[in-house]
Design an enzyme around this catalytic site. Structure first.
Site, PDB file in Angstrom:
ATOM      1  N   HIS A 153      -9.313   8.806   4.092  1.00  0.00           N
ATOM      2  CA  HIS A 153      -8.828   7.632   4.833  1.00  0.00           C
ATOM      3  C   HIS A 153      -9.201   7.696   6.313  1.00  0.00           C
ATOM      4  O   HIS A 153      -9.186   8.760   6.917  1.00  0.00           O
ATOM      5  CB  HIS A 153      -7.293   7.567   4.811  1.00  0.00           C
ATOM      6  CG  HIS A 153      -6.670   7.242   3.508  1.00  0.00           C
ATOM      7  ND1 HIS A 153      -6.111   8.180   2.670  1.00  0.00           N
ATOM      8  CD2 HIS A 153      -6.466   6.055   2.886  1.00  0.00           C
ATOM      9  CE1 HIS A 153      -5.588   7.590   1.613  1.00  0.00           C
ATOM     10  NE2 HIS A 153      -5.787   6.298   1.708  1.00  0.00           N
ATOM     11  N   THR A 167     -14.024   2.724   4.421  1.00  0.00           N
ATOM     12  CA  THR A 167     -14.807   2.728   5.667  1.00  0.00           C
ATOM     13  C   THR A 167     -15.639   4.004   5.788  1.00  0.00           C
ATOM     14  O   THR A 167     -16.752   3.967   6.327  1.00  0.00           O
ATOM     15  CB  THR A 167     -13.862   2.605   6.889  1.00  0.00           C
ATOM     16  OG1 THR A 167     -13.069   1.437   6.728  1.00  0.00           O
ATOM     17  CG2 THR A 167     -14.645   2.515   8.193  1.00  0.00           C
ATOM     18  N   GLY A 225     -10.064   4.673   1.448  1.00  0.00           N
ATOM     19  CA  GLY A 225     -10.946   5.253   2.464  1.00  0.00           C
ATOM     20  C   GLY A 225     -12.356   4.687   2.422  1.00  0.00           C
ATOM     21  O   GLY A 225     -13.339   5.408   2.647  1.00  0.00           O
ATOM     22  N   ASP A 239       0.861  -1.195   0.000  1.00  0.00           N
ATOM     23  CA  ASP A 239       0.000   0.000   0.000  1.00  0.00           C
ATOM     24  C   ASP A 239       0.899   1.248   0.000  1.00  0.00           C
ATOM     25  O   ASP A 239       2.107   1.145   0.261  1.00  0.00           O
ATOM     26  CB  ASP A 239      -0.889  -0.069   1.258  1.00  0.00           C
ATOM     27  CG  ASP A 239      -2.161   0.748   1.133  1.00  0.00           C
ATOM     28  OD1 ASP A 239      -2.442   1.265   0.050  1.00  0.00           O
ATOM     29  OD2 ASP A 239      -2.891   0.851   2.144  1.00  0.00           O
TER      30      ASP A 239
HETATM   31  P1  13P Z   1     -10.020   3.028   5.476  1.00  0.00           P
HETATM   32  O1  13P Z   1      -9.182   2.690   6.658  1.00  0.00           O
HETATM   33  O2  13P Z   1     -10.591   4.393   5.580  1.00  0.00           O
HETATM   34  O3  13P Z   1     -11.060   1.977   5.207  1.00  0.00           O
HETATM   35  O4  13P Z   1      -9.084   3.090   4.190  1.00  0.00           O
HETATM   36  C1  13P Z   1      -8.027   2.178   4.013  1.00  0.00           C
HETATM   37  C2  13P Z   1      -7.187   2.590   2.860  1.00  0.00           C
HETATM   38  O5  13P Z   1      -7.599   3.299   1.986  1.00  0.00           O
HETATM   39  C3  13P Z   1      -5.795   2.078   2.849  1.00  0.00           C
HETATM   40  O6  13P Z   1      -5.093   2.491   1.724  1.00  0.00           O
END
Ligand code: 13P
Length: 283
Positions: A176, A207, A205, A81
């Site tokens: 995020h 969530t 992001g 990531d």
């Molecule tokens: P969230 O933690 O907001 O779900 O996003 C994770 C993310 O985008 C990691 O690259």
């Protein structure tokens, strides 16, 4: 089986579904998320973030996750990531990662293109896929140096063509690490980006995005959704509950094991939510 993004995302981009990309921090999370994908016969992407690279080193994470991906009955991508340093990207490739993200979103466009292109040339030579980011997806907390910028469609055409990336992370109101799902998604901007490039798109992001918006997004060219916070909450809250209930126990492995079913359940919910309703299940 271990696969890269190109074995999953182009098909997902033209379907009404997408692939979940779940942040993993250790063996309990990796096992739970792979078990969730296997229970649904759906692919999944395991993402190693900067915090884990700093703590464990990218080699240790590759050593843990690559054999688990290879042993899985469903396609699993082992993905690095947001990475801001080429040297770590190359170490990830050496460690068996099948995919990497080189995040040049904070750089001027010319430099983002030039440095991403170099990463792409190395990665593609050994069958590793590359995600890039244009515009910049902000953080609700942590990473304060990341500036929020929406993706500019005209730049997306040039960036994707000249960098040679396989998937484009976009900034369209997503944020995020939010714990509430209320990010204002700019669907008009997403449409303009879809006209500016033919690549599969990535939403970070997840969530923080309300379920009706996720269902709309997965029908667009979005092929990969990055998910972290909701999984960390499911796992962490269950660990806290178990620790409160059993104050005489102290082994981290005991509590991690107790919380794995809650994490598997949440991962399965998210993987299924984002998947195509029509796509035939694997097997
Ligand atoms: P969230 O933690 O907001 O779900 O996003 C994770 C993310 O985008 C990691 O690259």
């Amino acid at each position: 089986m271990l696969v890269n993004l190109n074995e999953l995302l182009p098909a997902a981009a033209v379907s009404d579904g997408a692939v979940a990309c779940c942040n993993v921090f250790g063996i309990e999370e990796a096992k739970s998320i792979i078990a969730a994908a296997e229970s649904l016969s759906l692919p999944v992407i395991l993402a190693v973030n900067k915090d884990m690279v700093d703590l464990a080193g990218v080699e240790a994470m590759g050593g843990l996750l690559v054999p688990m991906a290879k042993a899985s009955s469903v396609p699993v991508v082992v993905h690095l990531d947001h990475c801001y340093e080429e040297s770590i990207v190359y170490r990830a490739i050496h460690s068996g990662f099948s995919s990497v993200m080189f995040d040049g979103s904070q750089l001027p466009l010319e430099e983002n293109i030039r440095r991403t292109r170099q990463v792409v040339d190395v990665a593609h030579a050994v069958g590793v896929t590359v995600e890039g980011e244009l515009g910049s997806v902000p953080y609700e907390e942590g990473r304060d140096h990341i500036i929020s910028m929406s993706t500019v469609p005209a730049e997306a055409t040039r960036y994707t063509q000249e960098s040679g990336i396989d998937a484009l992370a976009v900034s369209v109101g997503n944020v995020h690490r939010k714990t509430e799902a209320n990010s204002p998604i700019d669907f008009e901007l997403l449409k303009q980006i879809e006209m500016a490039t033919t690549l599969p798109l990535v939403i970070h992001g997840t969530t923080g995005i309300a379920e009706p918006d996720l269902l709309k997004l997965k029908q667009q060219r979005v092929a990969k959704f990055n998910v972290g916070t909701t999984l960390r909450m499911a796992f962490g809250q269950k660990i806290r509950e178990c620790m409160d209930n059993e104050p005489d126990k102290y082994d981290s492995q005991y509590f991690g094991g107790k919380a794995m079913p809650a994490l598997q359940y949440e991962a399965a919910r998210v993987i299924a939510l984002l998947a195509s309703s029509r796509q035939p299940l694997i097997k």
